[in-house]
Design an enzyme around this catalytic site. Structure first.
Site, PDB file in Angstrom:
ATOM      1  N   ASP A  56       0.894  -1.242  -0.142  1.00 41.11           N
ATOM      2  CA  ASP A  56       0.223  -0.344   0.565  1.00 41.11           C
ATOM      3  C   ASP A  56       0.843   1.428  -0.350  1.00 41.11           C
ATOM      4  O   ASP A  56       1.984   1.475   1.000  1.00 41.11           O
ATOM      5  CB  ASP A  56      -0.974  -0.044   1.230  1.00 41.11           C
ATOM      6  N   ASN A  74       1.081   3.477  -3.252  1.00 41.56           N
ATOM      7  CA  ASN A  74       2.711   3.690  -4.809  1.00 41.56           C
ATOM      8  C   ASN A  74       1.546   5.259  -4.889  1.00 41.56           C
ATOM      9  O   ASN A  74       2.352   5.995  -5.255  1.00 41.56           O
ATOM     10  CB  ASN A  74       1.986   2.754  -5.288  1.00 41.56           C
ATOM     11  N   ARG A 110       0.023   7.481  -3.279  1.00 39.34           N
ATOM     12  CA  ARG A 110       0.976   8.830  -2.080  1.00 39.34           C
ATOM     13  C   ARG A 110       2.249   9.085  -2.242  1.00 39.34           C
ATOM     14  O   ARG A 110       2.490  10.482  -2.007  1.00 39.34           O
ATOM     15  CB  ARG A 110       0.178   8.311  -0.141  1.00 39.34           C
ATOM     16  N   THR A 125     -11.248  -6.769  -5.961  1.00 40.42           N
ATOM     17  CA  THR A 125     -12.079  -6.674  -7.136  1.00 40.42           C
ATOM     18  C   THR A 125     -12.055  -4.934  -6.534  1.00 40.42           C
ATOM     19  O   THR A 125     -12.807  -4.432  -7.307  1.00 40.42           O
ATOM     20  CB  THR A 125     -13.130  -7.272  -6.065  1.00 40.42           C
ATOM     21  N   GLU A 126     -12.011  -4.391  -5.436  1.00 39.46           N
ATOM     22  CA  GLU A 126     -12.588  -3.133  -4.667  1.00 39.46           C
ATOM     23  C   GLU A 126     -11.937  -2.035  -5.597  1.00 39.46           C
ATOM     24  O   GLU A 126     -12.253  -0.618  -5.680  1.00 39.46           O
ATOM     25  CB  GLU A 126     -12.539  -2.937  -3.208  1.00 39.46           C
ATOM     26  N   ASN A 127     -10.629  -2.731  -6.189  1.00 42.78           N
ATOM     27  CA  ASN A 127      -9.874  -1.163  -6.516  1.00 42.78           C
ATOM     28  C   ASN A 127     -10.629  -1.107  -8.542  1.00 42.78           C
ATOM     29  O   ASN A 127      -9.860   0.226  -9.194  1.00 42.78           O
ATOM     30  CB  ASN A 127      -8.239  -1.971  -7.284  1.00 42.78           C
ATOM     31  N   ARG A 162     -11.569   2.965  -9.406  1.00 46.69           N
ATOM     32  CA  ARG A 162     -10.088   3.610  -9.973  1.00 46.69           C
ATOM     33  C   ARG A 162     -10.392   4.462 -10.689  1.00 46.69           C
ATOM     34  O   ARG A 162     -11.068   3.335 -11.818  1.00 46.69           O
ATOM     35  CB  ARG A 162      -9.062   3.393  -9.370  1.00 46.69           C
ATOM     36  N   ARG A 213       1.855  -5.156   6.025  1.00 44.81           N
ATOM     37  CA  ARG A 213       1.171  -4.517   5.094  1.00 44.81           C
ATOM     38  C   ARG A 213       1.709  -2.585   5.680  1.00 44.81           C
ATOM     39  O   ARG A 213       2.099  -1.609   6.691  1.00 44.81           O
ATOM     40  CB  ARG A 213      -0.567  -3.797   5.605  1.00 44.81           C
ATOM     41  N   ARG A 217      -5.585  -2.398   8.639  1.00 43.50           N
ATOM     42  CA  ARG A 217      -6.849  -3.455   8.299  1.00 43.50           C
ATOM     43  C   ARG A 217      -6.018  -4.246   7.296  1.00 43.50           C
ATOM     44  O   ARG A 217      -5.068  -3.768   6.671  1.00 43.50           O
ATOM     45  CB  ARG A 217      -7.867  -2.423   7.997  1.00 43.50           C
ATOM     46  N   GLU A 242       0.214 -13.002  12.240  1.00 44.97           N
ATOM     47  CA  GLU A 242       0.986 -12.604  12.813  1.00 44.97           C
ATOM     48  C   GLU A 242       0.733 -11.236  11.816  1.00 44.97           C
ATOM     49  O   GLU A 242       1.117 -11.315  10.735  1.00 44.97           O
ATOM     50  CB  GLU A 242       1.790 -12.932  13.915  1.00 44.97           C
TER      51      GLU A 242
END
Length: 219
Positions: free
Chosen positions: A11, A13, A15, A57-59, A62, A166, A172, A185
């Protein structure tokens, strides 16, 4: 203690690019370079499985131009680096619904998977058009109650991730490998993905090595 299976939500890229007054696609190009690097770093550390969350799938929400660029980068990297992957005896495996991809990109993904199918080294899972909820629903529809439920997941035959990294500061898991991460973990860092370095990976792995994994027991 070293993880067998590491999963990464790459996560930050966009920004990263905006902070440098660059177009967002420059962030995706740089992110792809770091994705290639982390494959090398994990292979050097004898991590057997690496799963990279490339496109959810949410991407699809964009801008279309950004989506097109992401898949262009994916296709180019797969085409240009396939021989390098084979030389390292690594196997590419895609998790997610590839049917929604444009035919050219889908074919490149399938050919890459087939070309490395007999490699016996590190397994690289690329999550493309992936949704954890959709994966569980798919498996439930296929499951007959007689075999193992896990055999219907995209990761059938693989161990669950021991460790999730992440980047980008969010805390999240974003619909990623929901079934498989029951006891994974979790590690969150503010470092944006294009800035993620080998030393950042070692810091994460050091953190993992200090954890006691009890899986509901008392140790």
């Amino acid at each position: 203690m070293k993880p067998v299976h590491v999963a990464v939500i790459m996560d930050g890229n966009g920004r990263w690019a905006l902070k440098k007054n660059l177009p967002r696609y420059d962030g995706h190009w740089k992110g792809a370079e770091v994705a290639e690097d982390i494959i090398e770093w994990c292979n050097d550390r004898e991590i057997k499985y690496l799963t990279l969350f490339s496109f959810s799938t949410e991407n699809w929400k964009r801008p279309q131009a950004e989506i097109n660029m992401i898949f262009h980068i994916l296709a180019k990297y797969l085409s240009d680096r396939l021989n390098k992957v084979i030389e390292k005896n690594a196997r590419l495996h895609f998790i997610g619904d590839l049917d929604a991809l444009n035919p050219e990109t889908r074919l490149i993904c399938l050919n890459s998977e087939q070309s490395t199918s007999k490699c016996t080294g590190m397994v690289i899972n690329l999550a493309v058009n992936y949704s954890g909820r959709s994966e569980i629903l798919k498996a439930a529809q296929e499951w007959n109650g007689k075999d193992e439920f896990e055999s219907h997941l995209y990761t059938a035959g693989q161990p669950d991730p021991d460790f999730l990294i992440r980047t980008g500061g969010e805390k999240r898991i974003s619909n990623f490998m929901l079934w498989q991460m029951a006891y994974t973990e979790l590690y969150f860092t503010d470092v944006l993905w294009p800035d993620f370095s080998e030393s950042d990976l070692d810091l994460a792995l050091e953190d993992f090595s200090k954890r006691e994994r009890r899986f509901g027991g008392i140790g």
